[in-house]
Design a protein around this motif. Structure first.
Motif, mmCIF file in Angstrom:
data_model
loop_
_atom_site.group_PDB
_atom_site.id
_atom_site.type_symbol
_atom_site.label_atom_id
_atom_site.label_comp_id
_atom_site.label_asym_id
_atom_site.label_seq_id
_atom_site.Cartn_x
_atom_site.Cartn_y
_atom_site.Cartn_z
ATOM 1 N N ARG B 11 0.839 -1.209 0.000
ATOM 2 C CA ARG B 11 0.000 0.000 0.000
ATOM 3 C C ARG B 11 0.864 1.245 0.000
ATOM 4 O O ARG B 11 1.893 1.302 0.673
ATOM 5 C CB ARG B 11 -0.899 0.022 1.252
ATOM 6 N N ASP B 57 3.859 2.223 2.459
ATOM 7 C CA ASP B 57 3.181 2.534 3.718
ATOM 8 C C ASP B 57 2.903 1.260 4.505
ATOM 9 O O ASP B 57 3.015 1.228 5.721
ATOM 10 C CB ASP B 57 1.849 3.257 3.440
ATOM 11 N N ASP B 58 2.528 0.221 3.775
ATOM 12 C CA ASP B 58 2.138 -1.013 4.443
ATOM 13 C C ASP B 58 2.337 -2.179 3.487
ATOM 14 O O ASP B 58 2.447 -1.978 2.283
ATOM 15 C CB ASP B 58 0.667 -0.927 4.875
ATOM 16 N N GLN B 60 4.459 -5.840 2.279
ATOM 17 C CA GLN B 60 5.839 -6.306 2.250
ATOM 18 C C GLN B 60 6.346 -6.436 0.817
ATOM 19 O O GLN B 60 5.597 -6.823 -0.083
ATOM 20 C CB GLN B 60 5.944 -7.686 2.907
#
Lengths: 295, 248
Positions: B11, B57-58, B60
């Motif tokens: 993200r 942001d988020d 992997q």
């Protein structure tokens, strides 16, 4: 350019002139150029002629001439001034490397993003704010009189030393801003290209950003150097017998301003070619980066 | 078998604008995946996230079963394993071609100058640029510049190569020479993520084509299936528009 490329000879509308056939456009431009040159020469001749004839006729011209343009006095003080000017050149010569190095360091410090080095960034910002905001002459008086006044022993109380230090302090702040503008003008994509190869941010700065920045700021940098050359004369206020002070001594001795005019001539002989050179560099840089000029 | 590269629920937002909205895909070693989609669908951002030019942001980014996107991990050692080629080449204009190629191997890998330059010359030879080693980027055509940029990435012997619209800034007649290089790389088994508007090329070279829509993967399929029998409505609409504009 157009005037080096002869047009196709069989094209309708081409005119024969000399040994090469010129296009209609080239023929027109040649006529235009000749016309402009004639007009410019005539109008210049009229203006200069008028000055030569009418200025000496003005009331008081004799007084002005004697006070500012006394030929004998000029010849008398010129060699002394020239000798004193060597001092200016020396101060200029040994200050410049320090200014460039300190200016570059300050510019790099201001771009540091590592939190641990934040004090450096803060220092660089404060430094440039202070020394850019204070008149050079004030810095010179403060450092030039103030520091030796602390009771330093020879040779550490020399006004040459502290005058130069003051110039370095002031001008490294100006130069830092020039370098900073250069660094920030290098496109972000260059950083992306370098970092994508695994170069660290320091390596990117050193091998990719700074070399390009320096190339770009050479014209404005030279401008600052021309200013510095003139501002070296401000050091006269704290004692050294450089050209301005020597001119002042001669002026007082003869109660005549011709020595000042002679000093001005010496400066101009150096600064006019320098500024023209800078103009030429800037123009070349513009040509290189912005494509064809529009008439 | 462990995938070479895994994106897991990646993200990324710029301010309030969500650019990548949970992207997940596994890419095998030696696989070539083409990413297509409208402008602003997040294709380029996705590539920049893979080699950490943009921190995610988020989610992997996993290479060889190792999460490289852990915040705070040193990024330089990772980037040298993942090459990237840009739309605007991003060559260093103040260095000649040879220096462009040898800078990173010398400074990052500590290779000696002569060795780096030898490798660089071999690469240039391979890419048909053997005679341009001393030229500066401005003296080259767009196609040559882009091939130099590819060679510059290859000089670091990357395990994965990211190609971000590498033909978009080129005149049509120069596109072919650059695509030839990519074909050669595929022949050599390079793992590649390709963002492109060249649908014919994507169809030819990719093992899988991935359609991004509003920051999400709408469809992934082998090219034959992707272009002839797309399952997703969005994909169909996209392909319809591409065909209408005469680009495929």
């Amino acid at each position: 350019m157009t005037d080096t490329v002869p047009g196709p000879s069989d094209r309708p509308g081409t005119v024969t002139s000399g040994r090469k056939k010129l296009t209609r456009r080239q023929e027109f431009e040649r006529r235009q150029k000749r016309r402009s040159a004639t007009i410019a020469a005539t109008s210049t001749a009229i203006v200069v002629g008028a000055l030569v004839i009418f200025v000496p006729l003005t009331p008081g011209w004799d007084k002005v001439r004697k006070s500012f343009f006394d030929g004998e006095l000029f010849n008398d003080s010129f060699p002394r001034l020239l000798e004193a000017f060597v001092k200016n050149l020396q101060i200029f010569a040994w200050s410049t490397p320090f200014i460039l190095v300190i200016g570059m360091l300050l510019a790099i410090f201001r771009n540091v993003r590592t939190p641990a080095l934040f004090p450096l960034r803060l220092f660089a910002a404060a430094y440039t704010d202070v020394f850019r905001g204070v008149p050079v002459i004030l810095t010179i008086l403060l450092i030039g009189f103030g520091v030796p006044g602390l009771g330093l022993d020879r040779p550490y109380n020399s006004p040459y030393l502290w005058g130069s230090v003051a110039l370095v302090l002031a001008y490294s702040a100006y130069v830092a801003e020039v370098f900073r503008a250069g660094i920030e003008s290098v496109h972000e994509s260059q950083r992306a290209g370098a970092r994508s190869l695994g170069l660290s941010s320091t390596q990117t700065m050193r091998h990719v950003i700074v070399p390009q920045a320096i190339r770009r700021v050479i014209p404005p940098l030279m401008n600052d150097m021309v200013s510095l050359q003139k501002d070296v004369a401000l050091v006269s206020l704290i004692g050294p017998i450089e050209i301005l002070r020597q001119a002042g001594i001669d002026k007082s001795k003869f109660a005549n301003f011709t020595p000042y005019v002679a000093a001005a001539v010496i400066f101009l002989v150096l600064t006019i070619p320098e500024t023209r050179f800078v103009d030429w560099l800037s123009a070349r840089e513009r040509r290189r980066t912005s494509g064809t000029a529009v008439r | 078998m462990i995938p070479k590269l895994q994106l897991i629920d990646v993200r990324k937002s710029f301010g309030s604008r969500v650019v990548l909205d949970g992207v997940s895909i596994d890419i095998a070693d030696r696989e070539v995946v083409a990413f297509v989609g409208a402008s602003g669908s997040g294709k380029s951002t996705l590539l920049r996230c893979v080699n950490l030019l943009e921190p995610i942001d988020d989610g992997q980014v996993v290479v060889d079963d190792v999460d490289i996107s852990v915040p705070g991990l040193p990024v330089d050692p990772i980037r040298r394993r993942i090459g990237m080629v840009f739309q605007s080449f991003n060559l260093f204009p103040h260095m000649n071609v040879l220096k462009n190629l040898s800078l990173a191997p010398r400074k990052v890998l500590g290779v000696s100058r002569s060795e780096a330059e030898n490798t660089a010359r071999e690469l240039l030879e391979r890419l048909g640029l053997g005679d341009r080693a001393d030229a500066f980027p401005d003296q080259l055509s767009g196609g040559q510049q882009q091939r130099v940029a590819i060679a510059r990435s290859l000089a670091m012997s990357p395990e994965i190569l990211l190609l971000d619209e590498i033909t978009s800034a080129l005149d049509p007649e120069l596109v072919g020479e650059v695509l030839d290089v990519v074909r050669e790389l595929k022949g050599g088994g390079m793992t590649m993520l390709i963002v492109t508007h060249e649908m014919a090329f994507a169809r030819e070279i990719a093992d899988r084509v991935c359609f991004l829509h509003q920051g999400q993967i709408a469809e992934v399929a082998p090219p034959d299936k992707f272009f002839s029998a797309p399952e997703n409505d969005r994909t169909r609409q996209f392909l319809q528009r591409v065909i209408e504009s005469g680009r495929f």
